[in-house]
Scaffold this active site. Structure first.
Site, PDB file in Angstrom:
ATOM      1  CB  CYS A  87      -0.978  -0.046   1.179  1.00  0.00           C
ATOM      2  SG  CYS A  87      -2.296   1.169   1.039  1.00  0.00           S
ATOM      3  CG  HIS A 228      -3.254  -3.400   3.666  1.00  0.00           C
ATOM      4  ND1 HIS A 228      -2.291  -2.821   4.444  1.00  0.00           N
ATOM      5  CD2 HIS A 228      -3.841  -2.385   2.982  1.00  0.00           C
ATOM      6  CE1 HIS A 228      -2.287  -1.515   4.263  1.00  0.00           C
ATOM      7  NE2 HIS A 228      -3.216  -1.216   3.367  1.00  0.00           N
ATOM      8  CD  GLU A 230      -0.756  -5.542   6.260  1.00  0.00           C
ATOM      9  OE1 GLU A 230      -0.438  -6.061   5.167  1.00  0.00           O
ATOM     10  OE2 GLU A 230      -1.166  -4.374   6.351  1.00  0.00           O
TER      11      GLU A 230
END
Lengths: 269, 161
Positions: A87, A228, A230
């Protein structure tokens, strides 16, 4: 195997990114931007996590890209160490010129931009600006092409969230899109849940050229992605409508990105 | 012959501008302009084209919508755009579609009833204060624009002298 998770003022995903790094069996630590840049050489890989470095002042990623730590990171990239920008990390890598990696080698030019989101449907602009949602990604590169998708097979589908206002890949560099496609540098594209690329909103969530969500540099060690991973590392992070959420002990789709990085380092050590 | 008039609103913060401070800091500390650059300020520029109505009265109405007087000041320039002499103004605008400008135009036309609004353009004007003479200052301003202020894949710039 030690990973530096870079932290700039305004980064806000460093802690969950570090959890993901450690959960796949790598060591890691948060590396503040104002530490001695020379210390980066002690790490085997790097993640620039998401957030709003320098409050996105001027434009996303550009102020961080001028920090000395990024010059040092360029040197680490040059010797093949893996770097994943997520990002805002992707935006920083673009403004640094590490992605897509200049079409004219070693010129250090910035060859593309991640511009403001423009969502288009049936020829009309239906929305602009910041947007967050779960998106489907299709892995476009061959496995082993790129550090962050090293262990992912071509055509694999991943459901991962996005959250950004500037992810619209645009370029005026002649021949760049052809090069990215021809040389397997397009790593992920936005798609529908069946893997079809539909180049309009809501499938192409930000108006990005050719629905591109992630690219790598020519050698493949540097990956930038808007979604993302994660935030989809564990199954319990998945949205309520996803049946995998009911099996919280299972890995989430984002885990594969971090496992890939680990595998890339093992193979290239 | 077009009778359209252009209303330019130059808008700036009257509280400290953190973005301008960050740009100044980056130019001096990271990009080596400390020996020529004294200060950096920033303005927003709205250029609103109308095809009828009294531009001075319209400008007051537009300013009520686009300027927050609690934190911003502005001046109006009709059919002209000029800047002070003590800095080099660099206008930066998107050369790709500017969604915010389109939104402002639609807001003025459709929601606020200003159907005489033909077009809205938006830009940022960076006011670069140099301690060098103008010819060198203009060259440096171009360097600053290309090294920091724009990403050429989406922005363009113009030195407004």
């Amino acid at each position: 195997m030690k990973i530096a998770v870079l932290q700039f003022p305004g980064t806000n995903c460093e802690f969950e990114t570090l959890v993901a790094v450690k959960a796949v069996g790598m060591e890691g630590e948060i590396f503040r931007w104002n530490r001695s840049a020379g210390e980066l050489s002690g790490f085997d890989g790097f993640v620039i996590p998401g957030g709003f470095s320098y409050q996105d002042r001027l434009r996303a990623g550009v102020i961080a890209s001028k920090e000395p730590v990024m010059s040092a990171l360029k040197e680490e990239a040059g010797i093949g160490k893996p770097i994943i920008g997520i990002c805002n990390g992707f935006q920083i890598l673009v403004e640094t010129g590490l992605l897509p990696g200049s079409i004219e080698k070693s010129s250090g030019n910035v060859d593309m931009a991640l511009a403001q989101n423009v969502m288009v449907s049936q020829g009309k602009i239906v929305r602009r600006g910041y947007y967050c949602d779960w998106v489907n990604l299709r892995h476009e590169a061959p496995s082993k092409r790129c550090s962050g998708s090293f262990a992912i097979e071509r055509g694999a589908l991943l459901k991962i969230p996005i959250a950004h206002g500037e992810g619209n890949l645009v370029t005026t560099t002649p021949g760049l899109m052809k090069k990215l496609n021809d040389e397997g540098q397009v790593v992920f594209r936005y798609c529908d849940r069946n893997g079809r690329i539909i180049n309009e909103f809501p499938f192409n969530v930000n108006g990005s050229t050719e629905s591109i969500a992630a690219i790598c540099n020519e050698p493949g060690n540097v990956l930038g992605m808007m979604p993302h991973p994660e935030r989809a590392f564990f199954a319990w992070q998945l949205p309520a409508f996803d049946p995998r959420k009911q099996r919280p002990d299972e890995p989430g789709p984002g885990r594969r990105v971090f496992e890939s990085m680990k595998r890339y380092i093992e193979v290239n050590a | 012959m077009s009778m359209n008039r252009k209303i330019n609103l130059r808008v700036w913060l009257k509280i400290p501008d953190a973005e301008a401070a960050t740009v100044k800091n980056t130019l001096i500390r990271r990009l080596g302009f400390g020996n020529v650059l004294d200060d950096v300020k920033k303005e927003r520029l709205f250029s609103i084209e109308v095809d009828s109505g009294d531009p001075a009265e319209l400008a007051k109405s537009f300013a009520r919508e686009l300027v927050n007087e609690n934190k911003e000041s502005h001046i109006v320039l009709i059919d002209e755009l000029k800047f002070e002499e003590d800095y080099v103004p660099v206008k930066v605008a998107l050369h790709i579609e500017d969604g915010e400008a389109i939104s402002i135009r639609e807001r003025l036309r459709s929601r606020l009833g200003f159907e005489n609004v033909v077009d809205v353009k938006k830009a940022t004007v960076w006011k670069l204060y140099f301690n060098t003479l103008k010819p060198e200052a203009q060259i440096k301003a171009g360097e600053i624009a290309e090294r920091l202020l724009i990403n050429p894949h989406k922005d363009s710039y113009e030195i407004m002298i």
